[in-house]
Design an enzyme around this catalytic site. Structure first.
Site, PDB file in Angstrom:
ATOM      1  N   LYS A  27       0.371  35.865  53.083  1.00 62.62           N
ATOM      2  CA  LYS A  27       1.794  35.985  53.461  1.00 62.62           C
ATOM      3  C   LYS A  27       1.781  37.986  53.802  1.00 62.62           C
ATOM      4  O   LYS A  27       2.342  38.687  54.108  1.00 62.62           O
ATOM      5  CB  LYS A  27       2.964  36.069  52.306  1.00 62.62           C
ATOM      6  N   SER A  28       1.870  37.781  52.389  1.00 63.72           N
ATOM      7  CA  SER A  28       1.249  39.762  52.447  1.00 63.72           C
ATOM      8  C   SER A  28       0.424  40.592  54.025  1.00 63.72           C
ATOM      9  O   SER A  28       0.761  41.475  54.583  1.00 63.72           O
ATOM     10  CB  SER A  28       0.864  40.262  51.273  1.00 63.72           C
ATOM     11  N   ARG A 128      18.622  42.956  46.160  1.00 64.92           N
ATOM     12  CA  ARG A 128      17.177  42.835  45.280  1.00 64.92           C
ATOM     13  C   ARG A 128      16.965  44.458  45.740  1.00 64.92           C
ATOM     14  O   ARG A 128      17.793  45.555  46.767  1.00 64.92           O
ATOM     15  CB  ARG A 128      16.341  42.563  45.938  1.00 64.92           C
ATOM     16  N   SER A 173       4.108  48.725  42.267  1.00 65.07           N
ATOM     17  CA  SER A 173       4.717  47.543  43.205  1.00 65.07           C
ATOM     18  C   SER A 173       3.843  48.199  44.543  1.00 65.07           C
ATOM     19  O   SER A 173       3.721  48.801  45.217  1.00 65.07           O
ATOM     20  CB  SER A 173       6.186  47.892  43.533  1.00 65.07           C
ATOM     21  N   GLN A 175       4.961  47.086  47.761  1.00 61.09           N
ATOM     22  CA  GLN A 175       6.066  47.001  48.194  1.00 61.09           C
ATOM     23  C   GLN A 175       5.526  48.945  48.914  1.00 61.09           C
ATOM     24  O   GLN A 175       6.357  49.583  49.978  1.00 61.09           O
ATOM     25  CB  GLN A 175       6.757  46.390  48.504  1.00 61.09           C
ATOM     26  N   ASP A 326       3.318  37.102  41.610  1.00 56.31           N
ATOM     27  CA  ASP A 326       4.680  35.963  42.174  1.00 56.31           C
ATOM     28  C   ASP A 326       4.079  34.298  41.316  1.00 56.31           C
ATOM     29  O   ASP A 326       4.347  33.618  41.683  1.00 56.31           O
ATOM     30  CB  ASP A 326       3.819  35.996  44.288  1.00 56.31           C
ATOM     31  N   LYS A 353      13.183  39.763  41.712  1.00 56.91           N
ATOM     32  CA  LYS A 353      12.494  39.018  42.939  1.00 56.91           C
ATOM     33  C   LYS A 353      13.326  37.943  43.675  1.00 56.91           C
ATOM     34  O   LYS A 353      14.790  38.747  43.696  1.00 56.91           O
ATOM     35  CB  LYS A 353      10.596  38.193  42.228  1.00 56.91           C
TER      36      LYS A 353
END
Ligand code: S3P
Length: 442
Positions: A27-28, A128, A173, A175, A326, A353
């Site tokens: 996915k990433s 979030r 993180s 992200q 995850d 999450k």
């Protein structure tokens, strides 16, 4: 949080699991391959792309900002990019669905483009925290109007030229790191992210692969300094996306806890920033073997075979957390059936999450008969010693794909199975999950 059209499903033991399966693309890496291809000048080709809802949200957003993106076959996509600096004003709000990665990384891209974008999402995503990306991107000159608490819906107005910054990550993180680097792509000068605790490095690998000038220096304290030269020119690429190690963890844990099982998952990404789950399962006594190790598109890949194993409880060092962030939900399932006590800590991030994964996993595991203590930053679990759990309960998946899949796996080793109130969120990351588990039972 609930879906308007929930799809409940019950999972129960049907004997040993066996066979060889392939899980969908990472996915990433899928998100990043679409984003960077959309910023390269010319045609990129992607194979093995995850066609889950989260990644499709990224594709739709990149299209809305000017890239042409076409599906030409199963997992096979072409992208005609607009060039760094070339993203265009989207005509409508960007709907990010359930996807935090799409949202945070795209906020970074928009921050250094001359456009204004509104981000919306589902009930889970709308809770979030986005302040963690709003803070550095504001320093780069972008302007934000967010909902109370720094949440979606929010509006970003990018600045050109953006201000390159040096930013030390306050939270481990990938992200946040990626949002700043992606904003830096179109900022004049050097953008530097300082990363005290390593997180997944797919952005760094792929930026380099597309020809960006990116350097990484690890100082004597082990802190990573990632420097990106802005106003980059990205060259189109051919990308093969490896299988997602986060998705592979579900059939692998299912095999480890179900007596008599032997399951092989092929073509799994083995990037060391992602494989903490496998290392910890091995410390617990899991019989895992890695074959056919190779490199695919700048990422290490292997086939993993898991055989039913008697697992023993362990204490998970908190510094391992980012490399299995995850995978904790399914790891807790394995721990609840192991011999002895498993202790986890340093997992505050799990509370923000797709759901509060510490609370949801503790509640669901207790409901099916596991012995679990919920602490502020982790769970302490006393395993069943290899015995099946009682099961028989219905657990809440709360719009969280990994909670749904974790309890589906738990149902493999319960006397009375486990019902998940809504399995529809699984489509965000692993649309073939149920058919793969069925195939392993057959
Ligand atoms: C991701 C980073 C992680 C992870 C998420 C995907 C990414 O989030 O949990 O599923 O692709 O960069 P954080 O950056 O919030 O840790």
């Amino acid at each position: 949080m609930h879906n308007a059209n929930p799809r409940p499903a019950t999972f129960r033991n049907a004997g040993p699991l066996s066979g060889t399966v392939k899980v969908p693309g990472d996915k990433s890496i899928s998100h990043r391959s679409l984003m960077l291809s959309a910023l390269a000048v010319g045609e990129s080709r992607i194979t093995g792309l995850l066609e889950g809802e989260d990644v499709l949200a990224t594709a739709a957003a990149m299209r809305a900002m000017g890239a042409s993106i076409e599906r030409i076959g199963d997992g096979c996509w072409t992208v005609h990019g607009v060039g760094v600096g070339g993203l265009m004003q989207p005509a409508a709000a960007l709907d990010m669905g359930n996807s935090g990665t799409s949202t945070r990384l795209l906020m970074g891209l928009v921050a250094s483009h001359r456009l204004t974008a509104t981000f919306i999402g589902d009930a889970s995503l709308s809770k979030r925290p986005m302040g963690r990306v709003i803070d550095p991107l504001s320093l780069m000159g972008a302007e934000f109007t967010a909902s109370p608490g720094g949440t979606l819906p929010l509006m970003v107005r990018g600045l050109v030229p953006a201000i390159p910054i040096q930013f030390r990550l306050p939270v481990a993180s990938a992200q946040v790191k990626s949002a700043v680097l992606l904003a830096g792509l179109n900022a004049p000068g050097i953008t530097e992210v300082i990363e005290p605790i390593p997180t997944r490095d797919h952005s760094e690998r792929m930026l380099r692969g597309f020809g960006a000038d990116l350097s990484i220096e690890t100082d004597i304290k082990g802190v990573r300094h990632i420097r990106l030269v802005g106003e980059a020119e990205l060259k189109p690429q051919t990308i093969e996306v490896p299988g997602d190690p986060s998705s592979a963890a579900f059939p692998i844990v299912a095999a480890l806890i179900t007596p008599g099982s032997e399951v092989t998952v092929t073509h799994v990404g083995m990037n060391p920033t992602r494989t903490g789950i496998y290392k910890m399962l091995e410390v617990m006594g899991a019989e895992l073997t890695y074959t056919n190790q190779r490199e695919v598109g700048g990422e290490p890949v292997a086939d993993i075979t898991a055989r039913y194993s008697v697992l023993r409880g362990i204490e998970v060092p908190p510094e391992v957390a980012p490399s299995m962030i995850d995978e904790f939900p399914v790891f807790f399932v394995a721990a609840s059936m192991a011999q002895g006590r498993t202790i986890t800590s340093g997992l505050d991030e799990l509370r923000v999450k797709e759901s509060d994964r510490l609370a949801l996993m503790a509640a669901g595991l207790k409901a099916i008969g596991a012995r679990v203590e919920e602490r502020a930053d982790g769970l302490v679990i006393d395993g069943s010693g290899g015995e099946p759990l009682e099961g028989g309960a219905t657990v809440n998946s709360a719009l969280d794909h990994r909670i749904a899949m974790s309890f589906a796996v738990a149902g493999q080793h319960c006397y009375h199975g486990v019902t998940v109130d809504d399995v529809s969120p699984i489509a965000t990351s692993f649309p073939t999950f149920e058919s793969i588990i069925e195939a392993l039972k057959a």
